[in-house]
Motif scaffolding. Structure first.
Motif, PDB file in Angstrom:
ATOM      1  N   LEU A  90      27.304  -4.951 -12.077  1.00  0.00           N
ATOM      2  CA  LEU A  90      27.421  -3.802 -13.091  1.00  0.00           C
ATOM      3  C   LEU A  90      26.445  -4.053 -14.456  1.00  0.00           C
ATOM      4  N   PRO A 123      25.638   0.196  -9.945  1.00  0.00           N
ATOM      5  CA  PRO A 123      25.877   1.003 -11.227  1.00  0.00           C
ATOM      6  C   PRO A 123      25.313   0.711 -12.620  1.00  0.00           C
ATOM      7  N   VAL A 125      25.620   1.401 -16.858  1.00  0.00           N
ATOM      8  CA  VAL A 125      26.351   2.151 -18.055  1.00  0.00           C
ATOM      9  C   VAL A 125      25.357   2.091 -19.138  1.00  0.00           C
ATOM     10  N   LYS A 141      20.821   8.358 -10.332  1.00  0.00           N
ATOM     11  CA  LYS A 141      21.816   8.274  -9.440  1.00  0.00           C
ATOM     12  C   LYS A 141      22.523   7.035  -9.806  1.00  0.00           C
ATOM     13  N   ASN A 142      22.209   6.163 -10.395  1.00  0.00           N
ATOM     14  CA  ASN A 142      22.980   5.114 -10.873  1.00  0.00           C
ATOM     15  C   ASN A 142      23.750   5.081 -11.988  1.00  0.00           C
ATOM     16  N   THR A 144      26.587   5.686 -14.369  1.00  0.00           N
ATOM     17  CA  THR A 144      27.974   5.937 -14.100  1.00  0.00           C
ATOM     18  C   THR A 144      28.782   6.587 -15.140  1.00  0.00           C
ATOM     19  N   LEU A 145      28.372   5.744 -16.571  1.00  0.00           N
ATOM     20  CA  LEU A 145      29.040   6.079 -17.684  1.00  0.00           C
ATOM     21  C   LEU A 145      27.968   5.851 -18.778  1.00  0.00           C
ATOM     22  N   SER A 170      37.681   3.350 -15.815  1.00  0.00           N
ATOM     23  CA  SER A 170      36.774   4.243 -14.862  1.00  0.00           C
ATOM     24  C   SER A 170      36.750   3.866 -13.298  1.00  0.00           C
ATOM     25  N   ILE A 172      35.211   1.285 -11.993  1.00  0.00           N
ATOM     26  CA  ILE A 172      33.849   0.728 -11.432  1.00  0.00           C
ATOM     27  C   ILE A 172      34.373  -0.839 -10.959  1.00  0.00           C
TER      28      ILE A 172
END
Length: 290
Positions: A90, A123, A125, A141-142, A144-145, A170, A172
């Motif tokens: 992440l 992902p 953030v 597209k990557n 997430t938040l 969330s 993840i």
């Protein structure tokens, strides 16, 4: 903006018949531009002073955050924790919502894009609207938040805990967390760096994990604490680098405005002197004719 005003004031005007005439840029126009640049100089000078007062406070907070952040990192170093092979990473891009500080946000965005190029499905953030706007164009597209309302003051540990709570709630999934932030090197330099923290499973797989004798319920709390500690460390150190960059940017802007004022003042005085000289010539010529 300032250089454009200078070029406009300095270049000759084109008469309606196509002939070039000396640009009196109408002294009124030059006077208005001069007044505008003087106002800009006052604004940038005030912003420089404000940033200077915030730098000391930000650096003190950074030293405290570093102590706790380095303590958390030493835990993984002592346990010899390594990223899980073929594990999920992440990425957390740490910036802020504020501008007028050079390319400090771009450095985080570029470093994040380079990291994502190696793991296209990872992902992301984003902390701060500036990096969000830059990353959304390249790796939408990557994303997430995202979090905003960051950078108004020195980040606190409570804010870092709130961010980590939202990320974990969330759903993840991750084995490793790479926090991309601006590492403070000196009041005039910084560089994009990565703080790494790990999940419970990755920490359990450490060669020296048995030395700590940590129970499972404590391990969950430890993961949240080290994650929040790393986020707080990244936010505070990035904030200190941002304040120094903002001070340098405003100092350069004030210097450029001062140079612009000197050029426009000289241009205005020359034009005014030319007008006075022409009027004297007309008076003298008229008197001679009589």
């Amino acid at each position: 903006m300032l250089s454009t005003a200078s070029r406009i004031a300095a270049r000759p005007a084109i008469a309606r018949n196509g002939a070039q005439v000396r640009n009196m840029a109408t002294l009124k126009e030059v006077q208005l531009r001069l007044k505008s640049v003087q106002n800009i100089e006052k604004i940038t000078g005030s912003m420089k002073m404000i940033a200077s007062t915030k730098v000391n406070k930000a650096q003190r907070a950074m030293e405290n955050a570093r102590a706790f952040g380095n303590a958390s990192s030493s835990l993984y170093v002592s346990a010899e924790t390594q990223p899980v092979e073929d594990g999920k990473t992440l990425f957390v891009a740490s910036s802020s919502d504020r501008g007028l500080c050079g390319g400090i946000h771009s450095s985080v965005s570029k470093a994040t894009r380079r990291a994502i190029a190696k793991q296209p499905e990872a992902p992301v953030v984003v902390l701060g609207d500036k990096s969000k706007a830059q990353l959304s164009r390249a790796v939408r597209k990557n994303l997430t938040l995202s979090f905003n309302q960051i950078g108004k003051g020195v980040p606190t540990f409570d804010e870092a805990c709130s961010i980590v709570d939202v990320i974990q709630e969330s759903g993840i999934e991750y084995d490793n967390v790479d926090i991309v932030y601006n590492k403070f090197l000196s009041p005039i330099s910084y560089e994009a760096d990565v703080l790494r923290t790990f999940s419970q499973d990755a920490f359990k797989a450490s060669p020296n994990f048995a030395v700590y004798e940590i129970e499972d319920d404590v391990l969950a709390n430890l993961e949240q604490f080290t994650f929040a500690n790393a986020v707080h460390h990244a936010l505070v150190e990035g904030h200190a680098a941002e304040m120094c960059a903002k001070r340098a940017a405003m100092e350069n802007a004030t210097k450029n405005a001062g140079e612009m004022i000197s050029k426009l003042t000289m241009f205005y005085n020359r034009g005014r002197q030319a007008v006075i000289t022409n009027e004297l010539i007309d008076i003298i010529t008229g008197a001679s004719a009589l």
